[in-house]
Design an enzyme around this catalytic site. Structure first.
Site, PDB file in Angstrom:
ATOM      1  CG  ASP A 418      -1.825   1.163   1.341  1.00  0.00           C
ATOM      2  OD1 ASP A 418      -1.647   2.135   0.583  1.00  0.00           O
ATOM      3  OD2 ASP A 418      -2.734   1.134   2.199  1.00  0.00           O
ATOM      4  CG  HIS A 419       3.138   4.180  -3.187  1.00  0.00           C
ATOM      5  ND1 HIS A 419       3.791   5.158  -2.491  1.00  0.00           N
ATOM      6  CD2 HIS A 419       3.901   3.934  -4.288  1.00  0.00           C
ATOM      7  CE1 HIS A 419       4.902   5.494  -3.132  1.00  0.00           C
ATOM      8  NE2 HIS A 419       4.996   4.758  -4.221  1.00  0.00           N
ATOM      9  NE  ARG A 420      -3.944   4.079   1.278  1.00  0.00           N
ATOM     10  CZ  ARG A 420      -5.161   3.673   1.643  1.00  0.00           C
ATOM     11  NH1 ARG A 420      -6.174   4.529   1.644  1.00  0.00           N
ATOM     12  NH2 ARG A 420      -5.363   2.412   1.993  1.00  0.00           N
TER      13      ARG A 420
END
Length: 446
Positions: A418-420
């Site tokens: 999850d790039h967040r």
């Protein structure tokens, strides 16, 4: 006084469930602790036990009913000395559709019907004009002209049997003639023996589930999805759509790991069999502790949760979908303990006997399809976790060792992030730490 038995909340997030099965019937005497029913939640089927004693007076929700809201009354329990007269209070009926207002000859003004003088009276749907016409119910004919309403399969069977569809009454929606109507048709519904019927073109039933794709209803079967499949479909669709994710993959040489596993099992003795997956769970837990920034979850208000524990969810295939029981504190447990726990969790997952706390709350997931011969794949993130590892099959491949071509057992793993919460550099650090533990498993003991 009668007691209401309500739909229990079997997990903190449960809002509704399926009443899968009743173990009692009306008139049965109930004692505290008896199993009353089985409730299917999003991930498991759990038994509901009686708290009070009495007699089942009335069952209000039939088994197999889906979408039963938490705290909805599902049955009535009569206490000692009560009879069925205590059940005279009627159950709440579903709201009826609003009836068209009747207009008498003596009261025809818009104002007298409760509206303003500018409002127009509402026409009945069965009257003329633009209202929808209703089926006449006779012979399966539609009210719109003389076109017969029949499914393509019913038409085909009728043609084969030489039956006159106009003489058959339809039992489907809106009087549509369906397969059972044609199969049950009496000989009197046969056409006069004239010319052989010409083959009609295949007609798409526009009420069929796949009609918008141009697929005729008689070319597939529709089965009911269970609660697990529907919940998984909803959550994974949201995950794939809403989470900005990316994959990282790397090849791991596992010859040393296979030798390490062999020695562990020899030392552990009979009754213990540590699997490759058990060792990977341990390696994943240690990597999460070594790179704590990767052990994180996104909070929708713009904050990030950094987990203190390495709780590894392992994907287990069950009938109807997947479930992810958790090895809590995987970094601190020995391989024999992980092996024992994983086998127990997997066995109970397949019989849907897991407790909610055993499959809710992991910080990381691991999915292994190597046993099916899958070389590599990417998994969908299991929210609110920040990463999931996909493990492929270990197989012999050509590699370069010290400048020379050699053969090694290689396993491809893919990390979906999850790039967040996990950017490329953080994900790369985690997968490098994991690879070190896998290729040199003795470092897991340090």
């Amino acid at each position: 006084m009668s007691i209401e038995i309500t739909m229990p909340a079997l997990s903190p997030t449960m809002e509704e469930g399926t009443l899968a099965k009743w173990h009692v019937k009306e008139g049965d005497k109930i004692e505290s602790g008896m199993v009353l029913a089985e409730i299917e939640t999003d991930k498991a089927t759990m038994e509901v036990e009686a708290v009070d004693e009495g007699v089942i007076g009335k069952i209000l929700v039939a088994e197999g009913t889906e979408g039963v809201k938490v705290n909805a009354v599902i049955a009535i329990l009569l206490e000692e000395g009560e009879d069925k007269s205590a059940l005279d209070k009627p159950a709440a009926a579903p709201p009826a559709p609003p009836a068209a207002p009747s207009v008498s000859s003596a009261d025809t003004s818009p104002a007298s019907q409760g509206g303003s003088a500018d409002e127009k009276p509402i026409s009945s749907p069965t009257s003329g004009g633009s209202g929808h016409k209703v089926a006449d119910g006779g012979g399966g004919k539609a009210a719109e002209g003389d076109r017969l309403k029949a499914s393509p399969l019913a038409k085909r069977i009728a043609a084969d049997k030489g039956l006159d569809l106009s003489a058959i009454k339809g039992s489907g929606p809106h009087g549509r003639i369906v397969k059972r109507d044609v199969e049950n048709a009496q000989p009197g519904a046969a056409k006069p023996a004239t010319a052989a019927p010409s083959a009609a073109p295949v007609e798409i039933d526009h009420d069929a589930p796949l009609a918008r794709y141009g697929i005729a209803a008689d070319r597939y079967d529709v089965v009911k999805a269970d609660g697990i499949t529907k919940i998984a479909a909803k959550r994974l669709s949201e995950s794939f759509r809403d989470i900005p994710h990316f994959p990282l993959n790397v090849d791991c040489r596992i010859d040393a790991l296979l030798d390490f596993r062999k020695r562990i099992n020899e030392a552990a003795g009979e009754g213990v069999k540590v699997s490759v997956n058990d060792i990977l769970i341990k390696a994943a837990g240690l990597a999460l502790k070594k790179v704590p920034a990767a052990n994180a979850s996104w909070i929708e208000d713009g904050r990030i949760a950094l987990h203190r524990h390495a709780d590894v969810s392992m994907a287990v295939a069950i009938e109807g979908g997947l479930i992810t029981p958790i090895i809590f504190d995987a970094d601190t447990k020995g391989l024999v303990q992980i092996s024992t726990e994983s086998k127990d969790l997997a066995a109970r997952a397949r019989t849907r006997k897991l407790k909610p706390e055993e499959y809710q709350g992991g910080t990381f997931s691991l999915s292994n399809l190597g046993m099916f011969g899958i070389q590599s794949f990417s998994s969908i993130i299991n929210p609110p976790q920040g990463m999931i590892l996909s493990v492929g099959a270990g197989e012999q491949r050509p590699v370069v060792k010290e400048g020379a071509l050699a053969i090694a057992t290689v396993m491809t793993v893919t990390l979906t992030c999850d790039h967040r919460v996990v950017d490329g550099a953080t994900g790369a650090k985690w997968i490098a730490a994991f690879r070190t533990f896998v290729e040199d498993p003795m470092t897991m003991l340090m």
